[in-house]
Scaffold this active site. Structure first.
Site, PDB file in Angstrom:
ATOM      1  CD  GLU A   1      11.743 -11.416 -29.674  1.00 25.39           C
ATOM      2  OE1 GLU A   1      11.894 -12.444 -30.359  1.00 25.39           O
ATOM      3  OE2 GLU A   1      12.616 -10.533 -29.570  1.00 25.39           O
TER       4      GLU A   1
ATOM      5  CG  HIS B   1      13.381 -16.703 -29.739  1.00 28.58           C
ATOM      6  ND1 HIS B   1      14.436 -17.556 -29.645  1.00 28.58           N
ATOM      7  CD2 HIS B   1      13.911 -15.455 -29.937  1.00 28.58           C
ATOM      8  CE1 HIS B   1      15.576 -16.864 -29.771  1.00 28.58           C
ATOM      9  NE2 HIS B   1      15.284 -15.593 -29.943  1.00 28.58           N
TER      10      HIS B   1
ATOM     11  CG  HIS C   1      18.365 -15.325 -25.608  1.00 26.45           C
ATOM     12  ND1 HIS C   1      17.141 -15.966 -25.622  1.00 26.45           N
ATOM     13  CD2 HIS C   1      18.467 -14.723 -26.812  1.00 26.45           C
ATOM     14  CE1 HIS C   1      16.553 -15.763 -26.788  1.00 26.45           C
ATOM     15  NE2 HIS C   1      17.340 -14.986 -27.526  1.00 26.45           N
TER      16      HIS C   1
ATOM     17  CD  GLN D   1      14.702 -15.193 -36.624  1.00 25.96           C
ATOM     18  OE1 GLN D   1      15.650 -14.868 -35.944  1.00 25.96           O
ATOM     19  NE2 GLN D   1      13.445 -14.902 -36.269  1.00 25.96           N
TER      20      GLN D   1
ATOM     21  CG  ASP E   1      17.773 -11.114 -28.104  1.00 26.16           C
ATOM     22  OD1 ASP E   1      18.020 -12.236 -28.569  1.00 26.16           O
ATOM     23  OD2 ASP E   1      16.690 -10.540 -28.284  1.00 26.16           O
TER      24      ASP E   1
ATOM     25  CG  HIS F   1      20.028 -14.442 -31.853  1.00 22.50           C
ATOM     26  ND1 HIS F   1      19.157 -15.310 -32.477  1.00 22.50           N
ATOM     27  CD2 HIS F   1      19.370 -13.987 -30.756  1.00 22.50           C
ATOM     28  CE1 HIS F   1      18.020 -15.374 -31.796  1.00 22.50           C
ATOM     29  NE2 HIS F   1      18.116 -14.573 -30.746  1.00 22.50           N
TER      30      HIS F   1
HETATM   31  N1  17E Z   1      15.371 -13.344 -33.743  1.00 23.52           N
HETATM   32  C1  17E Z   1      14.211 -13.246 -33.053  1.00 23.52           C
HETATM   33  O1  17E Z   1      13.216 -13.884 -33.417  1.00 23.52           O
HETATM   34  N2  17E Z   1      14.156 -12.453 -31.974  1.00 23.52           N
HETATM   35  C2  17E Z   1      15.226 -11.776 -31.574  1.00 23.52           C
HETATM   36  N3  17E Z   1      15.128 -11.012 -30.483  1.00 23.52           N
HETATM   37  C3  17E Z   1      16.442 -11.860 -32.283  1.00 23.52           C
HETATM   38  C4  17E Z   1      16.474 -12.670 -33.380  1.00 23.52           C
HETATM   39  C5  17E Z   1      17.636 -11.091 -31.868  1.00 23.52           C
HETATM   40 FE   FE2 Z   2      16.623 -13.988 -29.251  1.00 24.29          FE
END
Ligand code: 17E
Ligand code: FE2
Length: 421
Positions: free
Chosen positions: A218, A215, A62, A157, A314, A64
């Site tokens: 989070e 995702h 994982h 995103q 990440d 980006h």
């Molecule tokens: N975008 C997101 O939604 N969550 C993250 N942890 C990262 C990007 C790095």
């Molecule tokens: Fe991520």
């Protein structure tokens, strides 16, 4: 080079000679004793592991890559929240070019490969009209093959339901060749949109035979409960081996009564989990005073329940995380601390969380592991056990890919003046 002597293998006693031919492992031979010097002869010069651990490559499941190395551009994330990170990235995203994306991704891949990583899953933001970043990253996937195998996640995103043409962008990304379907239900505008986004993305993945990595939850918000939706669809469609829930940090804030019920479903679904410990301890807990939550999912509990759970980086130097150098062993060290996993048993098998478990989440199957007939992808570490590696903050000394050496590291020597012992 076509063999490696004096290798120690996890889960085995004694030393082994590993041989390969045409890029595949051809023999794993137990040695009667340590062989003093690399073998030479008609089959060529060998490599010497010196009694240290040889493992299949480290796995980064994982990251980006599209946002890597952009921290501070055009501004720094001052609050340290996920949300300000998304705002900063939206501003930087407006400035990206094809070459900018590719050069940062390649530089970051070299950082990963320099630490013995050969399998990488990267999320790529597809909430961008035209999908230029995805096009660039699909080229990177091909160009990076000498160093790593790269899976690309179509990652929305800014949302699937709450971003203009979000569904169409996701479908287009899959048609262009994304390997994995992503999602971000906790970021959609409403709970209903979060739920419908999960149904949409699971259907898209199933119709096109793609993997899934969402995702999911989070946030520290204990009311963010999209994992149960993802798990239930996974269970009903029997997709457990193909579905991963990333982050699930809200689980660190769920109460035990809810978790008890949730774990029953998770076990039935059999999906994988990825925790990004350095990133989550940095981004979460930001709305707390004291006591402050750690903001991680329940890693040891998932593991003990028999679910597949692994660690990942990440980010590297991006709007969400200003540090990082590609070393997944640093993430393992931090993760074990943050998750209360420095018990004796945990230390004996710690590398599982950055090797086999990551490989399982990425569904690598027979492309991964030290077995005859599998790719000769091998990494030599600077210690003879998981515990010794962590204690000494060990490193990858050698990385062999399809039988070719792609990395050699020599550790610095230390000279300390004699003292009064
Ligand atoms: N975008 C997101 O939604 N969550 C993250 N942890 C990262 C990007 C790095
Ligand atoms: Fe991520």
């Amino acid at each position: 080079m076509n063999h490696l002597i004096n290798a120690r293998l996890r889960g085995h006693t004694g030393l082994f000679t590993l041989r390969w031919a045409n890029g595949l492992i051809s023999a794993i031979e137990a040695q009667a004793s340590a062989t003093p010097a690399p073998l030479s002869g008609s089959d060529g010069e060998g490599l010497d592991a010196g009694g240290q651990l040889v493992i299949p490559p480290l796995v980064e499941p994982h990251i980006h890559l599209d946002a890597a190395l952009t921290a501070g551009e055009p501004r720094w994330n001052l609050s340290g929240t996920l949300f300000e990170g998304i705002e900063c990235w939206a501003e930087r995203k407006a400035l990206v070019t094809h070459e900018d994306t590719k050069s940062r991704a390649h530089r970051t891949i070299r950082m990963l490969a320099a630490h013995g990583i050969q399998h990488v899953r990267s999320h790529v933001d597809v909430t961008e009209p035209g999908l230029g970043t995805l096009k660039a990253m699909l080229e990177v996937r091909d160009e990076a093959r000498p160093l790593i195998d790269l899976q690309i996640v179509a990652f929305p995103q800014e949302g699937i339901e709450s971003f203009a043409n979000g569904r169409a962008l996701m479908s287009e990304a899959v048609a262009m060749g994304a390997d994995v379907v992503g999602g971000i239900p906790h970021f959609e505008n409403t709970r209903d949109q979060g739920v419908s986004s999960v149904h949409f993305l699971m259907d898209l993945a199933e119709r096109h035979g793609r993997l899934v990595d969402v995702h999911c939850d989070e946030t520290d918000d204990p009311n963010s409960r999209f994992l149960e939706v993802l798990a239930e669809v996974t269970r009903v469609h029997g997709m457990g081996s193909r579905v991963t829930a990333s982050h699930t940090t809200a689980m660190g804030s769920y109460d035990n009564a809810y978790c008890y019920k949730l774990f029953r479903l998770l076990k039935q679904a059999g999906l994988s989990f990825i925790s990004c410990p350095t990133e989550s301890i940095h981004l979460q807990g930001r709305f707390d005073s004291y006591p402050k939550r750690r903001g991680l999912t329940r890693v040891p509990e998932l593991d003990r329940a028999g679910l597949n759970v692994c660690f990942a980086q990440d980010s590297i130097v991006d709007p969400w995380y200003p540090l990082g150098n590609g070393n997944i062993l640093r993430i393992l060290d931090a993760g074990l601390h943050i998750c209360h996993m420095l018990g004796y048993e945990d230390l004996q098998r710690a590398l599982d969380f950055v090797t086999d478990h990551g490989a399982k989440a990425m569904a690598l199957g027979e492309r991964y592991g030290i077995e005859v007939g599998r790719p000769a992808n091998l990494v030599l570490l600077s210690a003879e056990s998981d515990y010794a590696l962590l204690r000494t903050q060990g490193q990858a000394l050698l990385s062999i890919r399809h039988g070719q050496v792609i990395l050699r590291r020599t550790l610095g020597e230390v000279a300390l003046a004699p003292g009064n012992a």
